[in-house]
Design a protein around this motif. Sequence first.
Motif, short mmCIF file in Angstrom:
data_model
loop_
_atom_site.label_atom_id
_atom_site.label_comp_id
_atom_site.label_asym_id
_atom_site.label_seq_id
_atom_site.Cartn_x
_atom_site.Cartn_y
_atom_site.Cartn_z
N GLU A 16 0.85 -1.19 0.00
CA GLU A 16 0.00 0.00 0.00
C GLU A 16 0.89 1.24 0.00
OE1 GLU A 16 -3.68 -0.46 2.62
OE2 GLU A 16 -2.23 -1.86 3.50
N PHE A 17 0.52 2.22 -0.80
CA PHE A 17 1.25 3.47 -0.91
C PHE A 17 0.32 4.61 -0.51
CE2 PHE A 17 2.98 0.53 -3.94
CZ PHE A 17 4.36 0.71 -3.87
N LYS A 18 0.89 5.62 0.16
CA LYS A 18 0.08 6.79 0.47
C LYS A 18 0.93 8.05 0.33
CE LYS A 18 0.54 6.71 5.53
NZ LYS A 18 -0.17 6.61 6.80
N TYR A 19 0.29 9.06 -0.19
CA TYR A 19 0.90 10.37 -0.38
C TYR A 19 -0.01 11.40 0.26
CZ TYR A 19 2.13 14.71 -2.79
OH TYR A 19 2.47 16.01 -3.06
N PHE A 60 -4.38 17.55 -0.27
CA PHE A 60 -4.48 16.50 -1.29
C PHE A 60 -3.89 15.19 -0.76
CE2 PHE A 60 -2.83 14.14 -4.93
CZ PHE A 60 -3.99 14.06 -5.71
N HIS A 61 -4.56 14.10 -1.06
CA HIS A 61 -4.12 12.77 -0.65
C HIS A 61 -4.28 11.82 -1.84
CE1 HIS A 61 -4.44 14.34 3.42
NE2 HIS A 61 -5.67 14.73 3.11
N SER A 62 -3.34 10.91 -1.97
CA SER A 62 -3.40 9.92 -3.04
C SER A 62 -2.95 8.57 -2.48
CB SER A 62 -2.48 10.35 -4.19
OG SER A 62 -2.49 9.40 -5.23
N ASN A 63 -3.61 7.51 -2.90
CA ASN A 63 -3.28 6.16 -2.43
C ASN A 63 -3.21 5.22 -3.62
OD1 ASN A 63 -3.47 6.67 0.48
ND2 ASN A 63 -5.62 7.04 0.05
N ALA A 64 -2.44 4.16 -3.44
CA ALA A 64 -2.37 3.11 -4.44
C ALA A 64 -2.10 1.79 -3.73
CB ALA A 64 -1.28 3.39 -5.47
N LEU A 69 -0.69 10.06 -7.47
CA LEU A 69 -0.74 11.40 -8.05
C LEU A 69 -0.11 12.40 -7.09
CD1 LEU A 69 -4.40 11.34 -9.37
CD2 LEU A 69 -2.30 10.91 -10.67
N LEU A 70 0.61 13.38 -7.67
CA LEU A 70 1.23 14.46 -6.91
C LEU A 70 0.64 15.78 -7.40
CD1 LEU A 70 5.01 13.47 -7.23
CD2 LEU A 70 3.42 12.79 -5.43
N VAL A 71 0.35 16.69 -6.49
CA VAL A 71 -0.12 18.01 -6.86
C VAL A 71 1.09 18.93 -7.07
CG1 VAL A 71 -1.35 20.05 -6.03
CG2 VAL A 71 -2.32 17.80 -5.70
N ASP A 72 2.09 18.76 -6.21
CA ASP A 72 3.28 19.59 -6.25
C ASP A 72 4.50 18.67 -6.39
OD1 ASP A 72 5.44 21.26 -5.77
OD2 ASP A 72 4.55 22.22 -4.01
N ARG A 73 5.19 18.75 -7.52
CA ARG A 73 6.33 17.86 -7.77
C ARG A 73 7.47 18.06 -6.76
NH1 ARG A 73 6.41 14.27 -11.03
NH2 ARG A 73 6.11 13.99 -13.21
N GLU A 74 7.51 19.21 -6.12
CA GLU A 74 8.54 19.46 -5.11
C GLU A 74 8.27 18.67 -3.83
OE1 GLU A 74 11.32 21.35 -5.66
OE2 GLU A 74 10.56 21.36 -7.72
N LYS A 75 7.04 18.33 -3.60
CA LYS A 75 6.65 17.54 -2.42
C LYS A 75 6.36 16.12 -2.89
CE LYS A 75 4.70 21.55 -0.26
NZ LYS A 75 3.49 22.25 0.10
N ASN A 76 7.42 15.33 -3.03
CA ASN A 76 7.27 14.01 -3.61
C ASN A 76 7.56 12.86 -2.64
OD1 ASN A 76 10.02 14.24 -3.47
ND2 ASN A 76 10.35 14.39 -5.68
N LYS A 93 10.62 8.26 -1.81
CA LYS A 93 10.75 9.57 -2.43
C LYS A 93 10.63 9.44 -3.95
CE LYS A 93 13.50 13.65 -1.62
NZ LYS A 93 12.49 14.24 -0.77
N SER A 94 9.85 10.32 -4.54
CA SER A 94 9.73 10.50 -5.98
C SER A 94 9.47 9.21 -6.73
CB SER A 94 10.98 11.20 -6.51
OG SER A 94 10.80 11.57 -7.84
N GLU A 95 10.23 8.95 -7.78
CA GLU A 95 10.02 7.78 -8.62
C GLU A 95 10.91 6.62 -8.20
OE1 GLU A 95 10.24 8.88 -12.72
OE2 GLU A 95 8.92 10.58 -12.44
N GLU A 96 11.06 6.48 -6.93
CA GLU A 96 11.92 5.44 -6.35
C GLU A 96 11.40 4.04 -6.68
OE1 GLU A 96 12.43 3.96 -1.80
OE2 GLU A 96 12.77 6.06 -2.19
#
Length: 167
Positions: free
Chosen positions: A7-10, A17-21, A39-46, A69-72
Amino acid sequence: MKKIIVEFKYNDEENNFHSNAKIELSAEDEWDSAMAKILLVDREKNDFQYQYKMISKSAITKSPWINGKSEETVILPFKVVRIDHSMLQLGTKYASALLSLQADVNGSAILQEWMLNKDTEPIQWYIPRADNNSVAYNYNLKLIDVNGIEKDVSGNGNSSILLLRDA
Protein backbone atom coordinates in the motif's frame (compact mmCIF):
# COMPACT_ATOMS: atom_id res chain seq x y z
CA MET A 1 4.70 -17.09 0.40
CA LYS A 2 1.26 -16.79 -1.15
CA LYS A 3 0.76 -13.07 -1.58
CA ILE A 4 2.33 -9.67 -0.90
CA ILE A 5 0.18 -6.56 -0.71
CA VAL A 6 1.89 -3.16 -0.92
CA GLU A 7 0.00 0.00 0.00
CA PHE A 8 1.25 3.47 -0.91
CA LYS A 9 0.08 6.79 0.47
CA TYR A 10 0.90 10.37 -0.38
CA ASN A 11 -0.23 13.30 1.76
CA ASP A 12 0.14 16.95 0.84
CA GLU A 13 -1.48 18.71 3.78
CA GLU A 14 -0.62 22.16 2.46
CA ASN A 15 -2.69 21.59 -0.69
CA ASN A 16 -5.23 19.37 1.11
CA PHE A 17 -4.48 16.50 -1.29
CA HIS A 18 -4.12 12.77 -0.65
CA SER A 19 -3.40 9.92 -3.04
CA ASN A 20 -3.28 6.16 -2.43
CA ALA A 21 -2.37 3.11 -4.44
CA LYS A 22 -2.20 -0.61 -3.82
CA ILE A 23 -0.62 -3.52 -5.65
CA GLU A 24 -0.81 -7.24 -5.05
CA LEU A 25 1.87 -9.74 -5.97
CA SER A 26 1.06 -13.42 -5.80
CA ALA A 27 2.46 -16.85 -6.47
CA GLU A 28 -0.37 -17.35 -8.97
CA ASP A 29 1.02 -14.48 -11.05
CA GLU A 30 4.56 -15.87 -10.87
CA TRP A 31 5.73 -12.85 -8.85
CA ASP A 32 5.80 -10.49 -11.81
CA SER A 33 6.91 -6.97 -10.96
CA ALA A 34 4.19 -4.35 -10.69
CA MET A 35 3.90 -0.59 -10.89
CA ALA A 36 1.92 1.66 -8.59
CA LYS A 37 1.04 5.23 -9.53
CA ILE A 38 0.27 7.92 -7.00
CA LEU A 39 -0.74 11.40 -8.05
CA LEU A 40 1.23 14.46 -6.91
CA VAL A 41 -0.12 18.01 -6.86
CA ASP A 42 3.28 19.59 -6.25
CA ARG A 43 6.33 17.86 -7.77
CA GLU A 44 8.54 19.46 -5.11
CA LYS A 45 6.65 17.54 -2.42
CA ASN A 46 7.27 14.01 -3.61
CA ASP A 47 7.71 12.11 -0.36
CA PHE A 48 5.40 9.15 0.09
CA GLN A 49 5.07 6.17 2.42
CA TYR A 50 4.49 2.50 1.77
CA GLN A 51 3.72 -0.55 3.85
CA TYR A 52 3.70 -4.19 2.83
CA LYS A 53 1.85 -7.24 4.10
CA MET A 54 3.10 -10.75 3.50
CA ILE A 55 0.68 -13.65 3.51
CA SER A 56 2.21 -17.10 3.79
CA LYS A 57 0.76 -20.53 4.37
CA SER A 58 0.86 -20.10 8.14
CA ALA A 59 1.09 -16.38 8.90
CA ILE A 60 0.37 -12.77 7.96
CA THR A 61 2.94 -10.10 8.79
CA LYS A 62 2.97 -6.36 8.15
CA SER A 63 5.83 -3.88 7.89
CA PRO A 64 5.88 -0.47 9.53
CA TRP A 65 5.26 2.52 7.24
CA ILE A 66 8.43 3.17 5.24
CA ASN A 67 9.40 6.54 3.72
CA GLY A 68 9.98 6.76 -0.02
CA LYS A 69 10.75 9.57 -2.43
CA SER A 70 9.73 10.50 -5.98
CA GLU A 71 10.02 7.78 -8.62
CA GLU A 72 11.92 5.44 -6.35
CA THR A 73 11.95 1.74 -7.14
CA VAL A 74 10.60 0.00 -4.08
CA ILE A 75 12.31 -3.24 -3.16
CA LEU A 76 10.76 -5.12 -0.26
CA PRO A 77 13.60 -5.98 2.15
CA PHE A 78 11.99 -8.79 4.11
CA LYS A 79 14.03 -11.37 5.97
CA VAL A 80 13.24 -15.08 5.94
CA VAL A 81 14.02 -17.11 9.05
CA ARG A 82 13.86 -20.86 8.47
CA ILE A 83 12.82 -22.59 11.69
CA ASP A 84 13.89 -26.20 12.21
CA HIS A 85 12.03 -27.94 15.03
CA SER A 86 13.10 -31.49 14.12
CA MET A 87 15.28 -31.87 17.23
CA LEU A 88 12.47 -31.20 19.74
CA GLN A 89 11.31 -34.82 20.00
CA LEU A 90 7.71 -33.85 19.32
CA GLY A 91 5.50 -36.93 19.39
CA THR A 92 7.83 -38.80 21.74
CA LYS A 93 9.18 -36.76 24.65
CA TYR A 94 6.82 -33.80 24.08
CA ALA A 95 3.25 -33.75 22.81
CA SER A 96 3.41 -30.22 21.44
CA ALA A 97 5.12 -26.85 21.71
CA LEU A 98 4.15 -23.20 21.44
CA LEU A 99 6.73 -21.05 19.66
CA SER A 100 6.50 -17.28 20.15
CA LEU A 101 8.77 -14.98 18.16
CA GLN A 102 9.26 -11.22 18.34
CA ALA A 103 11.34 -8.82 16.29
CA ASP A 104 11.60 -5.05 16.63
CA VAL A 105 11.56 -3.27 13.27
CA ASN A 106 11.93 0.53 13.47
CA GLY A 107 10.09 0.63 16.77
CA SER A 108 7.28 -1.67 15.64
CA ALA A 109 6.96 -5.06 17.31
CA ILE A 110 6.52 -7.93 14.85
CA LEU A 111 4.96 -10.86 16.72
CA GLN A 112 4.24 -14.38 15.52
CA GLU A 113 3.18 -17.63 17.21
CA TRP A 114 2.97 -21.21 16.02
CA MET A 115 1.65 -24.31 17.71
CA LEU A 116 3.97 -27.20 16.84
CA ASN A 117 3.39 -30.94 16.93
CA LYS A 118 5.00 -33.98 15.32
CA ASP A 119 3.18 -33.32 12.03
CA THR A 120 4.13 -29.65 11.71
CA GLU A 121 6.07 -28.95 8.54
CA PRO A 122 9.21 -26.78 8.63
CA ILE A 123 8.35 -23.13 9.19
CA GLN A 124 9.46 -20.00 7.41
CA TRP A 125 8.98 -16.73 9.28
CA TYR A 126 8.89 -13.66 7.06
CA ILE A 127 10.02 -10.56 8.93
CA PRO A 128 9.11 -7.31 7.19
CA ARG A 129 11.93 -4.78 7.41
CA ALA A 130 12.21 -1.12 6.50
CA ASP A 131 15.76 -1.54 5.11
CA ASN A 132 18.41 -4.21 4.64
CA ASN A 133 19.85 -3.87 8.13
CA SER A 134 20.02 -7.01 10.21
CA VAL A 135 17.03 -7.74 12.42
CA ALA A 136 17.46 -9.40 15.79
CA TYR A 137 14.64 -11.51 17.19
CA ASN A 138 13.72 -13.19 20.46
CA TYR A 139 11.91 -16.46 20.87
CA ASN A 140 10.18 -18.33 23.64
CA LEU A 141 9.46 -22.02 23.24
CA LYS A 142 6.97 -23.65 25.59
CA LEU A 143 7.40 -27.43 25.39
CA ILE A 144 4.44 -29.46 26.68
CA ASP A 145 4.84 -33.13 27.57
CA VAL A 146 2.09 -35.76 27.46
CA ASN A 147 1.19 -35.04 31.12
CA GLY A 148 0.71 -31.33 30.44
CA ILE A 149 3.90 -30.30 32.20
CA GLU A 150 5.49 -27.28 30.54
CA LYS A 151 9.12 -26.40 30.03
CA ASP A 152 10.22 -22.98 28.77
CA VAL A 153 13.23 -22.39 26.53
CA SER A 154 14.13 -18.84 25.44
CA GLY A 155 16.75 -17.28 23.26
CA ASN A 156 17.54 -14.71 20.64
CA GLY A 157 19.12 -14.61 17.24
CA ASN A 158 19.64 -12.71 14.04
CA SER A 159 20.48 -15.61 11.72
CA SER A 160 18.30 -16.75 8.85
CA ILE A 161 18.19 -20.23 10.44
CA LEU A 162 16.75 -20.93 13.88
CA LEU A 163 17.43 -24.45 15.15
CA LEU A 164 15.13 -25.23 18.08
CA ARG A 165 16.38 -27.62 20.74
CA ASP A 166 15.30 -28.88 24.12
CA ALA A 167 17.89 -27.06 26.27
